[in-house]
Design a protein around this motif. Structure first.
Motif, short mmCIF file in Angstrom:
data_model
loop_
_atom_site.label_atom_id
_atom_site.label_comp_id
_atom_site.label_asym_id
_atom_site.label_seq_id
_atom_site.Cartn_x
_atom_site.Cartn_y
_atom_site.Cartn_z
N UNK A 57 15.60 13.75 105.55
CA UNK A 57 14.57 14.38 106.40
C UNK A 57 13.69 13.35 107.09
N UNK A 58 13.45 12.21 106.43
CA UNK A 58 12.61 11.16 107.01
C UNK A 58 13.04 9.82 106.43
N UNK A 59 13.96 9.12 107.10
CA UNK A 59 14.48 7.86 106.57
C UNK A 59 13.41 6.77 106.41
N UNK A 60 12.25 6.96 107.01
CA UNK A 60 11.19 5.95 106.92
C UNK A 60 10.13 6.31 105.88
N UNK A 61 10.43 7.25 105.01
CA UNK A 61 9.46 7.66 103.99
C UNK A 61 9.10 6.48 103.09
N UNK A 62 7.80 6.21 102.92
CA UNK A 62 7.38 5.15 101.99
C UNK A 62 7.74 5.54 100.55
N UNK A 63 8.00 4.54 99.72
CA UNK A 63 8.37 4.79 98.34
C UNK A 63 7.31 5.60 97.61
N UNK A 64 6.04 5.32 97.88
CA UNK A 64 4.96 6.06 97.21
C UNK A 64 5.00 7.54 97.60
N UNK A 65 5.31 7.84 98.87
CA UNK A 65 5.41 9.23 99.30
C UNK A 65 6.61 9.92 98.64
N UNK A 66 7.70 9.18 98.48
CA UNK A 66 8.87 9.75 97.81
C UNK A 66 8.52 10.05 96.35
N UNK A 67 7.81 9.13 95.70
CA UNK A 67 7.39 9.35 94.31
C UNK A 67 6.51 10.59 94.21
N UNK A 68 5.59 10.77 95.18
CA UNK A 68 4.73 11.96 95.17
C UNK A 68 5.55 13.24 95.33
N UNK A 69 6.54 13.20 96.22
CA UNK A 69 7.37 14.39 96.43
C UNK A 69 8.24 14.68 95.20
N UNK A 70 8.71 13.64 94.54
CA UNK A 70 9.48 13.83 93.31
C UNK A 70 8.61 14.48 92.23
N UNK A 71 7.34 14.09 92.18
CA UNK A 71 6.41 14.65 91.19
C UNK A 71 6.27 16.16 91.37
N UNK A 72 6.40 16.65 92.62
CA UNK A 72 6.35 18.09 92.88
C UNK A 72 7.51 18.82 92.22
N UNK A 73 8.55 18.08 91.85
CA UNK A 73 9.74 18.65 91.19
C UNK A 73 9.78 18.21 89.73
N UNK A 74 8.62 17.85 89.19
CA UNK A 74 8.50 17.43 87.78
C UNK A 74 9.32 16.19 87.46
N UNK A 75 9.45 15.30 88.43
CA UNK A 75 10.12 14.02 88.21
C UNK A 75 9.06 12.93 88.33
N UNK A 101 17.61 14.20 95.05
CA UNK A 101 16.28 14.50 95.63
C UNK A 101 15.83 13.37 96.55
N UNK A 102 16.02 12.13 96.12
CA UNK A 102 15.63 10.99 96.97
C UNK A 102 16.42 11.02 98.27
N UNK A 103 17.72 11.28 98.19
CA UNK A 103 18.53 11.33 99.40
C UNK A 103 18.12 12.48 100.32
N UNK A 104 17.75 13.61 99.75
CA UNK A 104 17.26 14.72 100.57
C UNK A 104 16.00 14.32 101.32
N UNK A 105 15.10 13.64 100.63
CA UNK A 105 13.86 13.19 101.27
C UNK A 105 14.17 12.22 102.39
N UNK A 106 15.05 11.25 102.11
CA UNK A 106 15.40 10.26 103.13
C UNK A 106 16.17 10.89 104.30
#
Length: 161
Positions: free
Chosen positions: A25-43, A18-23
């Motif tokens: 799509x946007x290699x400059x994604x802040x860690x907090x944004x990645x954490x928020x997106x992971x939360x959408x997948x119950x992570x 999931x982290x690699x998929x996010x990166x």
């Protein structure tokens, strides 16, 4: 340092993927944004946890993000080579191509011996590169492919254990 044992293999799990998929799509994604997106997948993971995962992933794999070819003023070319059946031929060609303008060169086995990828600003640059490859003495055959479009599905690329 790796001793080559199976314990040294990078094993990806669903969170890594999931982290690699996010990166991807946007290699400059802040860690907090990645954490928020992971939360959408119950992570449930903190931005510090994401940072540690990303650091580990980048330490253990070659990563590159290549813009789509139709959105740039250059071409992406893949070259495949079959070498002469003589001792050291494959290594000689690998070494020579590694010193050329390719940003990726791989050796293996199958219907071709090596393949390499380069970017070029023009067809003239591509032609010059192909002439250089053909000029390597142990090169028996060479083919090339110029990319015009692509589809990427990171879920098919990375295994999950």
């Amino acid at each position: 340092m790796s001793d080559g044992s199976c314990d040294d293999l990078l094993e990806l799990d669903e969170i890594d993927r999931r982290i690699l998929e996010i990166l991807a799509n946007d290699p400059r994604s802040p860690y907090a944004d990645i954490a928020d997106e992971l939360a959408e997948h119950d992570i449930d993971m903190s931005s510090e946890g994401v940072r540690r995962r990303v650091t580990s992933l980048l330490e253990n794999m070659t990563s590159f993000f290549l813009p789509r070819p139709e959105r740039n003023s250059w071409e992406i070319i893949l070259v495949t080579v079959r070498t002469a059946d003589e001792p050291g031929a494959k290594q000689d060609v690998f070494d020579a191509m590694s010193d050329m303008d390719f940003w990726f060169v791989a050796e293996g086995f199958g219907t071709v011996d090596l393949y390499a990828i380069a970017t070029a600003k023009s067809n003239v640059e591509i032609d010059d590169l192909l002439v250089q490859v053909r000029g390597i003495d142990p090169v028996a055959e060479m083919d090339h492919f110029i990319e015009t479009d692509r589809a990427v599905n990171i879920r098919n690329y990375l295994p999950v254990y």
